[in-house]
Write a protein that holds these residues in place. Structure first.
Motif, PDB file in Angstrom:
ATOM      1  N   ASN A 359       0.808  -1.212   0.055  1.00 36.65           N
ATOM      2  CA  ASN A 359       0.140  -0.034   0.032  1.00 36.65           C
ATOM      3  C   ASN A 359       1.099   1.126   0.063  1.00 36.65           C
ATOM      4  OD1 ASN A 359      -3.198  -0.634   0.446  1.00 36.65           O
ATOM      5  ND2 ASN A 359      -1.909  -2.004   1.528  1.00 36.65           N
ATOM      6  N   CYS A 360       0.618   2.152  -1.018  1.00 40.62           N
ATOM      7  CA  CYS A 360       1.221   3.510  -0.881  1.00 40.62           C
ATOM      8  C   CYS A 360       0.086   4.403  -1.283  1.00 40.62           C
ATOM      9  CB  CYS A 360       2.321   3.665  -1.742  1.00 40.62           C
ATOM     10  SG  CYS A 360       3.640   4.827  -1.443  1.00 40.62           S
ATOM     11  N   VAL A 361      -1.044   4.447  -0.698  1.00 36.71           N
ATOM     12  CA  VAL A 361      -2.026   5.464  -0.978  1.00 36.71           C
ATOM     13  C   VAL A 361      -2.642   5.945   0.318  1.00 36.71           C
ATOM     14  CG1 VAL A 361      -2.765   4.180  -3.134  1.00 36.71           C
ATOM     15  CG2 VAL A 361      -3.844   3.516  -0.995  1.00 36.71           C
ATOM     16  N   MET A 362      -3.289   6.846   0.282  1.00 39.15           N
ATOM     17  CA  MET A 362      -3.911   7.614   1.620  1.00 39.15           C
ATOM     18  C   MET A 362      -4.969   8.450   1.077  1.00 39.15           C
ATOM     19  SD  MET A 362      -3.672   8.098   4.745  1.00 39.15           S
ATOM     20  CE  MET A 362      -1.859   7.580   5.122  1.00 39.15           C
ATOM     21  N   SER A 363      -6.148   8.230   1.989  1.00 43.03           N
ATOM     22  CA  SER A 363      -7.593   8.780   1.426  1.00 43.03           C
ATOM     23  C   SER A 363      -7.575  10.189   1.849  1.00 43.03           C
ATOM     24  CB  SER A 363      -8.798   8.019   2.293  1.00 43.03           C
ATOM     25  OG  SER A 363      -8.949   6.842   1.788  1.00 43.03           O
ATOM     26  N   HIS A 364      -8.229  11.063   0.854  1.00 45.32           N
ATOM     27  CA  HIS A 364      -8.390  12.431   0.968  1.00 45.32           C
ATOM     28  C   HIS A 364     -10.139  12.745   1.069  1.00 45.32           C
ATOM     29  CE1 HIS A 364      -4.494  13.855   0.820  1.00 45.32           C
ATOM     30  NE2 HIS A 364      -4.294  12.726   0.311  1.00 45.32           N
ATOM     31  N   ALA A 365     -10.719  13.472   1.810  1.00 50.42           N
ATOM     32  CA  ALA A 365     -12.127  13.649   1.808  1.00 50.42           C
ATOM     33  C   ALA A 365     -12.518  15.064   2.040  1.00 50.42           C
ATOM     34  CB  ALA A 365     -12.751  12.794   2.906  1.00 50.42           C
ATOM     35  N   MET A 366     -13.775  15.346   1.302  1.00 51.53           N
ATOM     36  CA  MET A 366     -14.278  16.587   1.771  1.00 51.53           C
ATOM     37  C   MET A 366     -15.819  16.576   2.312  1.00 51.53           C
ATOM     38  SD  MET A 366     -15.483  17.835  -2.088  1.00 51.53           S
ATOM     39  CE  MET A 366     -16.894  18.966  -1.613  1.00 51.53           C
ATOM     40  N   VAL A 367     -16.014  17.413   2.999  1.00 56.12           N
ATOM     41  CA  VAL A 367     -17.700  17.601   3.565  1.00 56.12           C
ATOM     42  C   VAL A 367     -18.563  18.710   3.105  1.00 56.12           C
ATOM     43  CG1 VAL A 367     -18.975  17.661   5.606  1.00 56.12           C
ATOM     44  CG2 VAL A 367     -16.922  16.274   5.646  1.00 56.12           C
ATOM     45  N   ALA A 368     -19.666  18.484   2.585  1.00 55.44           N
ATOM     46  CA  ALA A 368     -20.518  19.374   2.083  1.00 55.44           C
ATOM     47  C   ALA A 368     -21.931  18.977   2.512  1.00 55.44           C
ATOM     48  CB  ALA A 368     -20.287  19.411   0.568  1.00 55.44           C
ATOM     49  N   THR A 369     -22.998  19.662   1.921  1.00 53.42           N
ATOM     50  CA  THR A 369     -24.481  19.439   2.169  1.00 53.42           C
ATOM     51  C   THR A 369     -24.842  18.873   0.763  1.00 53.42           C
ATOM     52  OG1 THR A 369     -25.098  21.814   1.569  1.00 53.42           O
ATOM     53  CG2 THR A 369     -24.459  20.980   3.751  1.00 53.42           C
ATOM     54  N   LYS A 370     -26.019  18.463   0.642  1.00 51.73           N
ATOM     55  CA  LYS A 370     -26.769  17.979  -0.545  1.00 51.73           C
ATOM     56  C   LYS A 370     -27.246  19.048  -1.388  1.00 51.73           C
ATOM     57  CE  LYS A 370     -30.893  15.909  -2.198  1.00 51.73           C
ATOM     58  NZ  LYS A 370     -31.532  16.951  -2.594  1.00 51.73           N
ATOM     59  N   GLY A 371     -27.758  20.384  -0.865  1.00 54.39           N
ATOM     60  CA  GLY A 371     -27.852  21.343  -1.298  1.00 54.39           C
ATOM     61  C   GLY A 371     -26.503  22.104  -2.280  1.00 54.39           C
ATOM     62  N   ASP A 372     -25.404  21.627  -1.888  1.00 53.23           N
ATOM     63  CA  ASP A 372     -24.351  22.329  -2.602  1.00 53.23           C
ATOM     64  C   ASP A 372     -24.022  21.590  -3.906  1.00 53.23           C
ATOM     65  OD1 ASP A 372     -23.161  24.127  -0.731  1.00 53.23           O
ATOM     66  OD2 ASP A 372     -22.490  22.371   0.475  1.00 53.23           O
ATOM     67  N   TYR A 373     -24.618  19.956  -3.968  1.00 53.19           N
ATOM     68  CA  TYR A 373     -24.553  19.349  -5.218  1.00 53.19           C
ATOM     69  C   TYR A 373     -25.559  19.549  -6.085  1.00 53.19           C
ATOM     70  CZ  TYR A 373     -20.963  16.341  -2.621  1.00 53.19           C
ATOM     71  OH  TYR A 373     -19.843  16.095  -2.043  1.00 53.19           O
ATOM     72  N   THR A 374     -26.769  19.857  -5.595  1.00 56.42           N
ATOM     73  CA  THR A 374     -28.196  19.891  -6.664  1.00 56.42           C
ATOM     74  C   THR A 374     -28.359  21.261  -7.151  1.00 56.42           C
ATOM     75  OG1 THR A 374     -29.228  20.251  -4.174  1.00 56.42           O
ATOM     76  CG2 THR A 374     -29.233  17.980  -5.442  1.00 56.42           C
TER      77      THR A 374
END
Length: 491
Positions: A359-374
């Motif tokens: 393994n030589c991978v690392m996770s990256h994540a972002m948080v938002a709300t449904k309204g930001d997507y729609t």
């Protein structure tokens, strides 16, 4: 697959659910499946002249995935009028012989994870008695249906998927199943332990095996780029992040550190209420998305195109994520979390070799709300956020601290009842390049996305620059997604 996505899935499971109750839907399906019989379950060993004993430590990138479920892939090969005799007299012997030769280069994969009482963490151990479990089976199911893109029950691929055996004391690294579809073709299934192999490593192994099989020469050598490196000294961890992740897993599972277990916390795959389908984005689709996103971003923020990282990966993820969030529904304030795993091989200092197996991978994540997507510019919003994250990685803003896994869990708690979206696979792997001598795969499926709900990504088979997107969803969600996906591209 993103760590957070899977953790929240586990938390939704009832702690007191018995093993039988968890397995019952899968058992019911197996009772009615078109899997006729299993012809043999055997072990394939490396050549007798191979080393007699090898041990490898787990690095911090390995222990991050220590309890993660196996990664499961299927490679479908279509051969019209494939007869039993040819399959058992030609294909199976060649696959076994070349697998043995491949294992001489990949000896640790023939071994196990073990965790002696005097060892602070598990490690990979291979001895001369070790080999890879290979199941040979036969199915009368519709090969065209299973290897197609259309909507079908997710459990239909489970009988083709080899089980990766894990116990308290020992865990296999990989397992293989080869399934004949008479007069249609065959399928190779690979299950791999995520604490030992990331996606790039597993793909490199399959490519090595297929290359040696196609050579039909027991003395053939691997191509230079396929010769694996298992040198763990290239991963630097002076502060003991590896042990922090081990302890995080003990804390998350509420287990006693003295009662060590190598069992992975896999959910039971094959929810009978879920369906699977594959969607495609062409190069032209990607181009149109790029132009649309650039127009929206420049209109809303004034950013110029040179400030954005609008790769095929970013645009694919942005569009698919938006369609998914809309399909899942809910109020606009519903929390969402999306993430992806970044390959760190070329980004560490000094860089890790491209042929490094582990393994030589690392996770990256972002948080938002449904309204930001729609909202109207939802795709541009997500693309811009992903672009900023990738730009940060390119500037050296890498994850991998003692708090990383703990922070993931806290992020998960910040969106209770939210939508968790992760990724499996990559458009960089070229999984359709695995030709064992009977042609390129007709289809490659990441079966394990049915365990945690991730999105499967692959470069298109036709090498046109397009992308394949694999999904497992509730049937109603899949129908909604399909409509949004198609209509959005038209518009």
């Amino acid at each position: 697959m993103i760590v957070i996505n899977w953790l929240i899935y586990l938390k939704k499971k009832k702690d007191n659910l018995s093993l039988f109750q968890s397995l019952s839907p899968f058992i019911d399906f197996m009772a009615s499946t078109d899997m006729d019989k299993i012809h043999e379950v055997t072990k394939v060993f490396p050549p007798s002249l191979s080393a007699t004993e090898i041990s490898l430590p787990l690095t911090m990138y390995d222990t991050l995935w220590f309890k993660f479920h196996p990664v499961e892939r299927l490679f479908f090969y279509q051969i019209t009028d494939l007869a039993h005799h040819f399959f058992y007299s030609e294909i199976i012997p060649k696959l076994k012989q070349s697998l043995s030769l491949t294992l001489s280069h990949y000896l640790p994969l023939a071994g196990h994870l073990i965790w002696p009482q005097d060892a602070p963490k598990p490690f990979i151990y291979y001895s001369s008695n070790d080999g890879v479990s290979v199941t040979v089976a036969e199915s009368t199911a519709d090969f065209t249906r299973l290897s197609g893109n259309g909507i079908r029950d997710a459990v239909e691929l489970r009988p083709l998927t080899p089980e990766l055996l894990t116990s308290d004391d020992k865990a296999a690294v990989i397992s293989i199943q080869i399934t004949l579809f008479p007069n249609q073709g065959f399928c190779i299934g690979l299950s791999s332990h995520h604490a030992v192999l990331d996606g790039k490593s597993a793909t490199m192994f399959i490519k090595s095996w297929s290359y040696l099989c196609k050579q039909s020469d027991k003395d053939a050598n691997l191509l230079l780029e396929l010769i694996p490196s298992f040198d763990r000294t290239v991963i630097k961890d002076p502060t003991g992040i590896d042990m922090a992740y081990i302890n995080n897993w003990f804390s998350f599972t509420k287990s006693d550190p003295k009662k060590r277990s190598l069992k992975v916390l896999q959910t039971i795959g094959g929810n009978p209420n879920r369906v699977r389908a594959t969607f495609q984005l062409s190069r032209d689709d990607i181009k149109k998305l790029r132009n649309k996103v650039l127009s929206m971003v420049e209109q809303n923020t004034g950013k110029q195109s040179k400030q954005l990282h609008l790769s095929t990966f970013v645009l694919t993820c942005a569009y698919v994520f938006v369609c998914l969030v809309k399909a899942k529904g809910g109020e606009d304030n519903r929390g969402t979390m999306l993430g992806f795993a970044a390959d760190y091989r070329s980004r560490l200092e000094p860089p890790v070799p491209a042929n490094y197996v582990g393994n030589c991978v690392m996770s990256h994540a972002m948080v938002a709300t449904k309204g930001d997507y729609t909202k109207e510019d939802g795709v541009a919003f997500v693309a811009e956020k992903l672009s900023d994250m990738i730009r940060g990685i390119e500037r050296g803003e890498l994850e991998g601290t003692k708090e990383t896994l703990e922070n993931y869990i806290e992020m998960m708690k910040s969106v209770p009842g939210g939508i968790m979206l992760g990724l499996a696979g990559s458009i960089q792997f070229d999984v359709y390049g695995s030709d064992f001598g009977w042609g390129r795969p007709k289809k490659v499926e990441i079966v394990s996305i049915d365990r945690g709900g991730a999105i499967g990504l692959a470069k298109s088979r036709d090498e046109s620059g397009g992308v394949e997107v694999g999904l497992v969803l509730e049937k109603q969600e899949m129908e909604a997604f399909a409509s949004l996906f198609v209509d959005g591209l038209k518009n």
